[in-house]
Design a protein around this motif. Sequence first.
Motif, PDB file in Angstrom:
ATOM      1  N   SER A 150      -5.387   3.223   1.253  1.00  0.00           N
ATOM      2  CA  SER A 150      -4.702   1.930   1.246  1.00  0.00           C
ATOM      3  C   SER A 150      -5.029   1.142  -0.019  1.00  0.00           C
ATOM      4  N   ASN A 151      -6.053   1.572  -0.760  1.00  0.00           N
ATOM      5  CA  ASN A 151      -6.421   0.928  -2.016  1.00  0.00           C
ATOM      6  C   ASN A 151      -5.665   1.517  -3.207  1.00  0.00           C
TER       7      ASN A 151
ATOM      8  N   PRO B 234      -8.867  -1.371   5.066  1.00  0.00           N
ATOM      9  CA  PRO B 234      -9.254  -0.390   4.050  1.00  0.00           C
ATOM     10  C   PRO B 234      -9.432   0.973   4.713  1.00  0.00           C
TER      11      PRO B 234
ATOM     12  N   GLN C 256     -15.824   6.558  -1.036  1.00  0.00           N
ATOM     13  CA  GLN C 256     -14.684   5.640  -1.078  1.00  0.00           C
ATOM     14  C   GLN C 256     -15.025   4.318  -0.374  1.00  0.00           C
TER      15      GLN C 256
ATOM     16  N   SER D  78      -2.994   0.824   7.454  1.00  0.00           N
ATOM     17  CA  SER D  78      -2.801   0.283   6.108  1.00  0.00           C
ATOM     18  C   SER D  78      -1.855  -0.918   6.136  1.00  0.00           C
TER      19      SER D  78
ATOM     20  N   THR E 278       0.841  -1.191   0.000  1.00  0.00           N
ATOM     21  CA  THR E 278       0.000   0.000   0.000  1.00  0.00           C
ATOM     22  C   THR E 278       0.880   1.246   0.000  1.00  0.00           C
TER      23      THR E 278
END
Length: 122
Positions: free
Chosen positions: A36-37, A114, A62, A109, A10
Motif C-alpha cells: 500500500s506504500n 499499511p 517492510q 489498502s 494505493t
Amino acid sequence: MKFQPDKSDTLTLTGHGSGWLAVDQVQFTSSMLVGSNGLLQAWNCPRFEDLTAEHFALLAEQPVEVVIFGSGAKLRFVPPAWLAPLTAKRIGVETMGTPAACRTYNVLSQEGRPVLAALLVE
C-alpha cells in the motif's frame, strides 16, 4: 445524494487468474510483492515449494502492520518458525490462497492500512 466511485492512492489488485495477476490493469506472470506504500516488485519464488525462511525475513524489513501471504491456488501454510522475524516486529501475518489475498489486500489498502501482499503466482 451523489455517488462517486472510490479513488485509490494505493496500488490496486485488479485481476488474477491461473499464472497471472494484475496491478492497476498491468498483468504480471511472476510472484509479486504489492504494498500500500507503492512497493511493486517481483518476489523471487515461483512455486510454494521454493519458499524459504529468508523470503519471510525480507518481508519483515517492510514498514507495514500486516502481511497478506497468498499461497497460490490453494491454501498452504509455511512452518511457523519462518514467520518469527515478522512476529518479532509485531507485524501480523495472514495466510490465504492468492485470490482471497488479492481481495483482502484491496480492502485493507483502501482503508489506508499499511499492508503488504506477498503473492505466489503459479
